[in-house]
Motif scaffolding. Sequence first.
Motif, PDB file in Angstrom:
ATOM      1  N   UNK A  62      -3.005  12.072  -1.341  1.00 19.80           N
ATOM      2  CA  UNK A  62      -1.839  11.290  -1.457  1.00 19.80           C
ATOM      3  C   UNK A  62      -1.019  11.748  -0.515  1.00 19.80           C
ATOM      4  N   UNK A  63      -0.480  13.147  -0.463  1.00 16.09           N
ATOM      5  CA  UNK A  63       0.420  13.760   0.560  1.00 16.09           C
ATOM      6  C   UNK A  63       0.107  13.334   2.057  1.00 16.09           C
ATOM      7  N   UNK A  64      -1.421  13.331   2.395  1.00 15.92           N
ATOM      8  CA  UNK A  64      -2.045  12.975   3.468  1.00 15.92           C
ATOM      9  C   UNK A  64      -1.646  11.475   3.883  1.00 15.92           C
ATOM     10  N   UNK A  78       2.113   6.736  -6.972  1.00 13.71           N
ATOM     11  CA  UNK A  78       0.989   7.580  -7.315  1.00 13.71           C
ATOM     12  C   UNK A  78       1.437   8.773  -7.317  1.00 13.71           C
ATOM     13  N   UNK A  79       2.201   9.219  -6.154  1.00  8.78           N
ATOM     14  CA  UNK A  79       2.459  10.605  -5.911  1.00  8.78           C
ATOM     15  C   UNK A  79       3.554  11.187  -6.921  1.00  8.78           C
ATOM     16  N   UNK A 122       0.661  -0.991  -0.022  1.00  6.66           N
ATOM     17  CA  UNK A 122       0.020  -0.021  -0.141  1.00  6.66           C
ATOM     18  C   UNK A 122       0.971   1.424   0.050  1.00  6.66           C
ATOM     19  N   UNK A 123       1.729   1.282   0.769  1.00 10.74           N
ATOM     20  CA  UNK A 123       2.862   2.261   0.737  1.00 10.74           C
ATOM     21  C   UNK A 123       3.555   2.592  -0.685  1.00 10.74           C
ATOM     22  N   UNK A 124       3.861   1.324  -1.288  1.00 14.15           N
ATOM     23  CA  UNK A 124       4.440   1.552  -2.637  1.00 14.15           C
ATOM     24  C   UNK A 124       3.382   2.121  -3.490  1.00 14.15           C
ATOM     25  N   UNK A 125       2.275   1.942  -3.481  1.00 16.46           N
ATOM     26  CA  UNK A 125       1.207   2.512  -4.405  1.00 16.46           C
ATOM     27  C   UNK A 125       0.927   4.132  -4.103  1.00 16.46           C
TER      28      UNK A 125
END
Length: 562
Positions: free
Chosen positions: A398-400, A190-191, A183-186
């Motif tokens: 996505x920053x959040x 995406x960012x 999930x962190x990789x996604x």
Amino acid sequence: MSLHSQHSGNPHYVNHGFQHDDGGKPANGEGPHKKFSMTESMHEKLKLPLPDNIEKSWWFIFCKRCRQEEGAPSWEPPMWQRLCPYPFCPTYRQFARILSLFLIGLLCWGIVYAVLGKTAAPEGQLFGLAVLCIAAHFGGWLMSLTTLPALIGMLMVGILFQNVGLVHIEGEYNEVVTVLRKVALVIILTRAGLDLDPAALKRLRITVPKLGLVPWLVECVVVAVMTHYLMDLPWIWGFLLGSVIAAVSPAVVVSCLFRLRQKGYGMAKGIPTLIIAVSGIDDATSVAIFGIIHSIMFTSDTLVFQIIQGPLSIIGGIGFGILWGILAKYVPEKQDPFVVPLRILMLFGGGLIAVLGSESIGYGGAGPLGCITAAFVSCYFWSKQGWEIEDNPVATAFEIFWMIFEPILFGLTGTQIKINELDPHTVSIGISCLLAGIIIRIISTVFVAIGAKLNLKEKIFVSLSWMAKATVQAALGPVALDSVRDLNRPEEERDFAERVLVICVLSILLTAPVGAILITLSGPRLLKKTTTPVIVEGWRRSARPSLRDISIIDEDDNGETT
């Protein structure tokens, strides 16, 4: 409702938008609003008696750094300053924010405990993971007070928890940890896709790929060759490790370059944003190549299928990303009042299904490519509909997300390291391989930058800024070890996977703080400062550096500045 009417009840609200008549009064008849200067000390605003020259003392400076004051002063209840004097205590806004987060966390824990029972109780695995993530966030905050990257503190908290026995991850929770890293990789990918400006990339169609791919390839090959001959890693394991180590960390680079950007260093040629853009492409390349190599290593298919698996992964990933990005243009409809949350869910869900789904069908390299392509294509169409690249509300979300998952990712990565099991020979040789790869990459970057309209000092700064490793290494470092465990591979392969993980963690511990320090110290010495630094105005929460800042470096120009 106007912006002023929303804040008219706040006596501390700072309004910079009034139009004044010749008499100095606001044209709309409102009374004057006091403007607080950020350079004015808080005790002058509050008229609190403090000793002379107190602002020069080390403890006063440390307390102000801990407060991390925001733009407009916060509302405070009566007697707050007497109970919590400046600068020793936080503002009421910070106190209320921490209290609200604590209460929300307490409620969430109560709900989870009611559903899952003992695992959420103290000494349970889920409870331990929650405490680890909270402690990692706090450790990152402490590290940020030194101006070093917060992720170093998060990683060290994970290592500490593992080696003093405060966390135990086993059984089904190994799968939970693996999913959290994916999930962190996604979120990372995406960012990266949302921060790329298509128009600027088209204008810099030679410079960005050249600076992004050639130094990456050089470092990848150097690490693979050295680990093969010095650490006895098989060639495919060496290139797997090289593809991870060669990735630059936006988590370190962005924060350091943003401070330089605000002061005007390198802005004449858009150097800070050029570096950030190249680091995004660099990361996408690392993740894609790692996925392809990983798929080939852990598949039982025939040799012919393994050969064609790489091109199929690339075509499939890019194809999925383009289709999903085009779909996000039309679904939801752009005038829908819920367009922002729906687009966030569309992009996040698409990235998750790309990464998780591609692994389930044996094409792990396609997922990351699909994730970043979908974000890039979506951002392109949304910009055509009126959303600016640097003010994209989906990117804000996505920053959040990353603020939430950063301590989870680095804290969990730290728990993979058991100091008493480390081989001193592996550590020393690993550090040597890392240093060789970094030095050769720095030299190659200076030569590759010829023709990029940069002088020698600027080339050196650019090459130094790309030495910091962190994000991709934390996300991908443990992946091979997880695969070896899940597939019950031979003990020899487990040893290779553990070496890969150790070197990835070493790369974070060594290069992230050194890279941050070098960027901060060398920037003012190697870059030219514009006379008027960039001033961020309006509602923008962070004004992410955009490729649109690159104005002088242009592919259509010839010659090189000196």
